[in-house]
Design a protein around this motif. Structure first.
Motif, PDB file in Angstrom:
ATOM      1  N   PRO A   1      -4.071  -9.032  -2.630  1.00 30.14           N
ATOM      2  CA  PRO A   1      -5.608  -7.364  -3.727  1.00 30.14           C
ATOM      3  C   PRO A   1      -4.748  -6.280  -3.549  1.00 30.14           C
ATOM      4  N   ILE A   2      -4.057  -5.433  -2.442  1.00 26.98           N
ATOM      5  CA  ILE A   2      -3.570  -4.787  -1.757  1.00 26.98           C
ATOM      6  C   ILE A   2      -2.430  -4.034  -3.116  1.00 26.98           C
ATOM      7  N   GLN A   3      -1.203  -5.139  -2.574  1.00 22.81           N
ATOM      8  CA  GLN A   3      -0.605  -4.507  -3.698  1.00 22.81           C
ATOM      9  C   GLN A   3      -0.936  -4.624  -5.056  1.00 22.81           C
ATOM     10  N   ILE A   4      -1.524  -5.756  -5.888  1.00 17.57           N
ATOM     11  CA  ILE A   4      -2.564  -5.702  -7.249  1.00 17.57           C
ATOM     12  C   ILE A   4      -3.112  -4.266  -7.205  1.00 17.57           C
ATOM     13  N   GLY A   5      -3.326  -3.965  -6.295  1.00 12.26           N
ATOM     14  CA  GLY A   5      -3.785  -2.073  -6.772  1.00 12.26           C
ATOM     15  C   GLY A   5      -2.678  -1.239  -6.463  1.00 12.26           C
TER      16      GLY A   5
ATOM     17  N   ILE B   1       0.288  -1.847  -7.898  1.00 16.87           N
ATOM     18  CA  ILE B   1       1.134  -1.920  -8.980  1.00 16.87           C
ATOM     19  C   ILE B   1      -0.084  -1.324 -10.351  1.00 16.87           C
ATOM     20  N   VAL B   2      -1.142  -1.832 -10.163  1.00 20.89           N
ATOM     21  CA  VAL B   2      -1.809  -1.368 -11.034  1.00 20.89           C
ATOM     22  C   VAL B   2      -2.682   0.322 -11.641  1.00 20.89           C
ATOM     23  N   CYS B   3      -2.331   1.138 -10.114  1.00 21.70           N
ATOM     24  CA  CYS B   3      -3.032   2.539  -9.906  1.00 21.70           C
ATOM     25  C   CYS B   3      -1.273   3.050 -10.055  1.00 21.70           C
ATOM     26  N   ALA B   4       0.051   2.756  -9.555  1.00 23.63           N
ATOM     27  CA  ALA B   4       0.688   3.150  -9.988  1.00 23.63           C
ATOM     28  C   ALA B   4       1.561   2.963 -12.018  1.00 23.63           C
TER      29      ALA B   4
ATOM     30  N   TYR C   1       7.600   7.138 -11.361  1.00 22.34           N
ATOM     31  CA  TYR C   1       6.344   6.254 -10.417  1.00 22.34           C
ATOM     32  C   TYR C   1       6.943   4.311 -11.029  1.00 22.34           C
ATOM     33  N   LEU C   2       7.852   4.243 -12.011  1.00 23.10           N
ATOM     34  CA  LEU C   2       8.305   3.678 -12.346  1.00 23.10           C
ATOM     35  C   LEU C   2       9.530   2.467 -11.381  1.00 23.10           C
ATOM     36  N   VAL C   3      10.340   3.548 -11.529  1.00 24.08           N
ATOM     37  CA  VAL C   3      11.757   3.016 -10.847  1.00 24.08           C
ATOM     38  C   VAL C   3      10.707   2.857  -9.015  1.00 24.08           C
ATOM     39  N   LEU C   4      10.008   3.668  -8.829  1.00 20.52           N
ATOM     40  CA  LEU C   4       9.696   3.473  -6.964  1.00 20.52           C
ATOM     41  C   LEU C   4       8.636   2.354  -6.752  1.00 20.52           C
ATOM     42  N   LEU C   5       7.603   1.851  -7.740  1.00 15.14           N
ATOM     43  CA  LEU C   5       7.512   0.706  -7.800  1.00 15.14           C
ATOM     44  C   LEU C   5       7.952  -0.392  -8.271  1.00 15.14           C
ATOM     45  N   ALA C   6       9.113   0.027  -8.869  1.00 16.34           N
ATOM     46  CA  ALA C   6      10.555  -1.347  -9.217  1.00 16.34           C
ATOM     47  C   ALA C   6      10.627  -2.135  -7.333  1.00 16.34           C
TER      48      ALA C   6
ATOM     49  N   LEU D   1      -4.025   5.151  -5.244  1.00 21.10           N
ATOM     50  CA  LEU D   1      -3.173   4.592  -4.481  1.00 21.10           C
ATOM     51  C   LEU D   1      -2.346   5.034  -3.326  1.00 21.10           C
ATOM     52  N   ILE D   2      -2.483   6.124  -3.260  1.00 24.15           N
ATOM     53  CA  ILE D   2      -1.810   6.459  -1.607  1.00 24.15           C
ATOM     54  C   ILE D   2      -2.939   5.754  -0.615  1.00 24.15           C
ATOM     55  N   ALA D   3      -4.474   4.930  -0.949  1.00 23.41           N
ATOM     56  CA  ALA D   3      -4.720   4.519  -0.021  1.00 23.41           C
ATOM     57  C   ALA D   3      -4.544   2.885  -0.470  1.00 23.41           C
ATOM     58  N   PHE D   4      -3.599   2.617  -1.134  1.00 20.60           N
ATOM     59  CA  PHE D   4      -3.346   1.217  -1.181  1.00 20.60           C
ATOM     60  C   PHE D   4      -2.489   1.198  -0.056  1.00 20.60           C
TER      61      PHE D   4
END
Length: 126
Positions: free
Chosen positions: A13-17, A19-22, A51-56, A106-109
């Protein structure tokens, strides 16, 4: 004989959060960039790409050794985005406020994931 170890990141759930927020904040910045008469178009596009590069990078198995560092960079990047929004002058559109709420989430996740990772690694190092 060569032993191959495969390390996988747990997606919960944390990782999904994260991904969704980013993704949400990246897409909102892209949306803002394509609005007519937008003076900050280049900055919004660069923010989206960041955001997309850091998320990837955060979820690429090849960069798993740098996961914690990338996590911290994404926290800092998001915090800088929030600070810059305040410095620019708090745009009056509601989407700006919604985006900041998403970025705080996002920061909280990301912080929760870091704490989760520390607990997980401390149980294996004992």
């Amino acid at each position: 004989m060569t032993q191959i170890t495969q390390t996988r990141m747990h997606i919960g759930p944390i990782q999904i959060g994260i991904i969704v927020c980013a993704l949400a904040t990246a897409l909102i910045h892209l949306y803002a960039a394509v609005q007519p008469g937008e003076d900050l178009r280049t900055w919004f596009i660069l923010n989206c790409i960041g955001y997309l590069v850091l998320l990837a990078a955060l979820f690429l198995p090849q960069l798993l050794a740098y996961h914690r560092l990338i996590n911290y960079v994404l926290i800092a990047y998001t915090a800088i985005t929030i600070i810059m929004w305040f410095l620019i002058g708090l745009p009056s559109e509601p989407i700006g406020y919604v985006t900041k709420i998403i970025e705080v989430a996002l920061i909280a996740f990301l912080v929760a994931e870091d704490l989760q990772g520390r607990r997980h690694s401390s149980t294996f190092s004992a």
